[in-house]
Design an enzyme around this catalytic site. Structure first.
Site, mmCIF file in Angstrom:
data_model
loop_
_atom_site.group_PDB
_atom_site.id
_atom_site.type_symbol
_atom_site.label_atom_id
_atom_site.label_comp_id
_atom_site.label_asym_id
_atom_site.label_seq_id
_atom_site.Cartn_x
_atom_site.Cartn_y
_atom_site.Cartn_z
ATOM 1 N N CYS A 79 19.837 -4.072 -7.620
ATOM 2 C CA CYS A 79 19.980 -2.672 -7.226
ATOM 3 C C CYS A 79 21.461 -2.329 -7.069
ATOM 4 O O CYS A 79 22.191 -3.013 -6.363
ATOM 5 C CB CYS A 79 19.229 -2.415 -5.915
ATOM 6 S SG CYS A 79 19.409 -0.723 -5.293
ATOM 7 N N CYS A 92 17.062 3.121 -14.977
ATOM 8 C CA CYS A 92 17.144 4.478 -15.508
ATOM 9 C C CYS A 92 17.147 4.415 -17.035
ATOM 10 O O CYS A 92 17.791 3.554 -17.635
ATOM 11 C CB CYS A 92 18.415 5.158 -14.995
ATOM 12 S SG CYS A 92 18.646 6.832 -15.639
ATOM 13 N N CYS A 95 20.872 6.135 -18.348
ATOM 14 C CA CYS A 95 22.168 5.500 -18.138
ATOM 15 C C CYS A 95 21.941 4.081 -17.618
ATOM 16 O O CYS A 95 20.807 3.688 -17.327
ATOM 17 C CB CYS A 95 23.020 6.304 -17.155
ATOM 18 S SG CYS A 95 22.372 6.334 -15.470
ATOM 19 N N HIS A 105 15.975 3.978 -3.824
ATOM 20 C CA HIS A 105 17.331 4.116 -4.345
ATOM 21 C C HIS A 105 17.309 4.683 -5.763
ATOM 22 O O HIS A 105 18.212 5.433 -6.145
ATOM 23 C CB HIS A 105 18.048 2.765 -4.317
ATOM 24 C CG HIS A 105 18.274 2.270 -2.919
ATOM 25 N ND1 HIS A 105 18.425 0.928 -2.601
ATOM 26 C CD2 HIS A 105 18.357 2.934 -1.737
ATOM 27 C CE1 HIS A 105 18.611 0.800 -1.301
ATOM 28 N NE2 HIS A 105 18.568 1.999 -0.755
ATOM 29 N N HIS A 115 18.189 12.503 -13.852
ATOM 30 C CA HIS A 115 17.637 11.580 -14.846
ATOM 31 C C HIS A 115 16.182 11.309 -14.457
ATOM 32 O O HIS A 115 15.914 10.536 -13.550
ATOM 33 C CB HIS A 115 18.458 10.288 -14.878
ATOM 34 C CG HIS A 115 19.841 10.482 -15.408
ATOM 35 N ND1 HIS A 115 20.785 9.465 -15.414
ATOM 36 C CD2 HIS A 115 20.435 11.576 -15.955
ATOM 37 C CE1 HIS A 115 21.901 9.939 -15.952
ATOM 38 N NE2 HIS A 115 21.716 11.201 -16.276
ATOM 39 N N CYS A 131 6.918 14.412 -12.458
ATOM 40 C CA CYS A 131 5.471 14.269 -12.254
ATOM 41 C C CYS A 131 5.147 13.445 -11.011
ATOM 42 O O CYS A 131 4.028 13.510 -10.501
ATOM 43 C CB CYS A 131 4.825 13.601 -13.468
ATOM 44 S SG CYS A 131 5.046 14.498 -15.014
ATOM 45 N N CYS A 209 -29.299 10.838 12.755
ATOM 46 C CA CYS A 209 -28.258 11.728 12.236
ATOM 47 C C CYS A 209 -26.876 11.105 12.397
ATOM 48 O O CYS A 209 -25.964 11.364 11.605
ATOM 49 C CB CYS A 209 -28.319 13.089 12.918
ATOM 50 S SG CYS A 209 -28.198 13.019 14.714
ATOM 51 N N HIS A 500 -26.757 16.580 18.260
ATOM 52 C CA HIS A 500 -27.042 16.376 16.839
ATOM 53 C C HIS A 500 -25.726 16.265 16.082
ATOM 54 O O HIS A 500 -24.775 16.997 16.342
ATOM 55 C CB HIS A 500 -27.868 17.552 16.304
ATOM 56 C CG HIS A 500 -28.205 17.434 14.844
ATOM 57 N ND1 HIS A 500 -28.949 16.390 14.332
ATOM 58 C CD2 HIS A 500 -27.877 18.231 13.787
ATOM 59 C CE1 HIS A 500 -29.085 16.556 13.020
ATOM 60 N NE2 HIS A 500 -28.433 17.655 12.672
#
Length: 546
Positions: A79, A92, A95, A105, A115, A131, A209, A500
């Site tokens: 990372c 990514c 890039c 991150h 991006h 999305c 019930c 009930h």
């Protein structure tokens, strides 16, 4: 405390956004973002020599076949923000940037640089940040499959270490036999917005019930439904008394398309057999039945106790869906040392105003403000108020001194409960029945509850941001991990001695139905939100796949 204990689950079940059934209605909601051909946002990536670029990424950073590419991946795939190797690294596609998905991150990079696409370096899935889901693209999928086949052919053919290296993830494709069956059975059952499949009444077998309303809630729990309708349960019990098998049969009955009410006599018999305290024809508590049912289902999913040697690491379907982690922090008032424990839970029991237990706060939004989608009018109490009270620090007093590990003596302390780990389905039990030496009564205080609930303010990670029960909501639209949607409500009408149970369940987005034993009627959202509320079932809107 009457909080229910369960075994902690290890990891989430699905990938993020794969099933937003509880948050956005039916699974078809994803189609509102993606066309039938796939995600529309990939067009910005498909320029110039994009196919070759994507192949290089797969070859070097996902399907690393040679020793050299594996060494390169180990050195370079960290990372760029925190330097971690794990935490579900994504790369990514626009890039050279690697970022943690778990720590978000890669999300920050996508937001800052615009991006929108990244690739999962473990499985090769393409994630779209617009999305907020892993997406499908026919061309990209073809490249991924080709590179995956090359990798496994090379690796498994030439590498003696192949069984212990790499993770093979293969997509499902129908076999020739399955394709043949589909050709001979062209009729399909289509689920439309007006479809009533899954709605079925239950005959009351004599004060049952309490059982019927819980069965309605469980059969409309999305992931539980998917589990049973896909025939995932493999029974290993010798006797014919497996409650999981009966639940599997019950799901088949509910989704068979039959309209006449079902008679759950066998379910009742098995409950009497495995939960003796619920046997008989007296009226029982729906909350008590829910916990007993989950406990028996959990034990019967446990392959006859095979996991009993490690009780905190059960991965059965019940624990995957319903189990969360409750963090308890006890702070010494002298040295301020903190002792932390984490306990599993299946539900959260919340005190109400009007009980003998002092309630705080009544409402911070009496000025008409909106918190968690709940409007505060005329001093009404909200579900958020109850959760604030549940997670506030509590002074234990001089009569409940605890031995401090730092002071090595008994000292007064404060205790605070927060959510360490949220379950997929969060069940809130409003404590309407009060039993004490002097008093037995039902609390009828109206508690408003929202269609959508954000649990972020009540997380252990948010504890430092909370001052005296107040919390400032972060303006992070990408953080949907703690957001829930209401999908079932159980109500009790009547008194403590005679009453009930009924339930409201959500069939599709904004389509609610009232279940009153054998009678199913259409209900409005107003009917649901105006109801008294005894058990509230919320489902996570977005789920992580790991």
């Amino acid at each position: 405390s009457n909080r229910s204990a369960a075994r902690m689950k290890d990891r989430p079940l699905l990938r993020k956004g794969f099933y937003a059934a509880a948050g956005r209605g039916a699974p078809l909601d994803v189609l509102s973002v993606m066309s039938p051909a796939g995600c529309s946002h990939v067009s910005g990536f498909k320029v110039d020599n994009w196919k070759q670029n994507l192949r290089v990424i797969y070859q070097c950073f996902v399907w690393s076949g040679t020793a050299e590419t594996r060494r390169r991946k180990a050195k370079s795939c960290i990372c760029h923000m925190c330097g971690a190797h794990l935490s579900r690294l994504h790369s990514c596609l626009y890039c050279v940037y690697f970022g943690c998905f778990t720590k978000k991150h890669i999300h920050e990079h996508a937001k800052n640089k615009r991006h929108n696409l990244a690739i999962d370096l473990l499985y090769g899935g393409i994630y779209c940040f617009v999305c907020q889901d892993y997406i499908y693209d026919k061309d990209m999928e073809q490249i991924a499959k080709e590179e995956q086949r090359k990798f496994f052919f090379f690796f498994f053919l030439f590498s003696p270490l192949s069984p212990g290296v790499g993770e093979k993830y293969s997509t499902w494709e129908p076999t020739k036999r399955e394709l043949e069956l589909l050709r001979h059975n062209p009729k399909r059952r289509k689920i439309t917005t007006n479809c009533t499949i899954g709605l079925r009444g239950l005959i009351n077998l004599g004060n049952t019930c309490f059982m019927n309303c819980i069965v309605q809630a469980l059969t409309h729990t999305p992931l539980l439904r998917d589990f049973f309708l896909s025939d995932r349960h493999k029974c290993e019990m010798q006797s014919n008394s497996c409650l999981v098998c009966e639940m599997s049969q019950l799901f088949q009955e509910f989704y068979s398309g039959h309209r006449y009410p079902h008679i759950p006599f066998r379910l009742l018999h098995l409950v009497w057999t495995h939960a003796r305290h619920l046997a008989g024809y007296e009226q029982q508590d729906a909350h008590e039945f829910l916990i007993a049912a989950l406990d028996v289902l959990h034990r019967h999913c446990d392959d006859n106790g095979k996991k009993a040697n490690n009780p905190n690491h059960c991965n059965c379907i019940i624990d995957q869906i319903f189990t969360g982690g409750l963090q308890s922090d006890v702070t010494c008032q002298v040295c301020h040392g903190v002792s932390t424990t984490i306990d599993p839970f299946w539900d959260i029991s919340l005190d109400l105003p009007g009980s003998s237990t002092p309630f705080w706060p009544l409402s911070p939004g009496s000025d008409g403000s909106v918190v968690n989608g709940e409007s505060h009018q005329s001093g009404s109490t909200t579900l958020t108020d109850c959760l604030r009270r549940f997670t506030r620090p509590e002074h234990l007093g001089s009569s409940a001194k605890i031995k401090c590990g730092g002071c090595h003596s008994y000292q007064e302390s404060t205790k605070q409960l927060t959510m360490k780990k949220l379950p997929i389905v969060a069940c809130f039990h409003l404590k309407r029945f009060e039993h004490s030496a002097k008093l037995r009564r039902k609390i009828t205080t109206y508690v408003s509850f929202p269609l959508e609930l954000d649990m972020t303010p009540f997380m252990a990670s948010s504890k430092e941001s909370r001052m005296n029960g107040q919390y400032q909501q972060p303006l992070d639209t990408l953080n949907n991990d703690n957001k829930y949607s209401l999908f079932a409500v159980v109500n009790h009408q009547g008194t403590l001695e005679s009453g009930h149970y009924t339930s409201f369940i959500r069939q599709h987005k904004d389509q609610w139905f009232k279940c009153d034993d054998a009678i199913i009627t259409k209900a409005s959202i107003k009917d649901v939100l105006d109801s008294e509320g005894y058990l509230l079932f919320y489902h996570k809107q977005f789920l992580e796949y790991e």
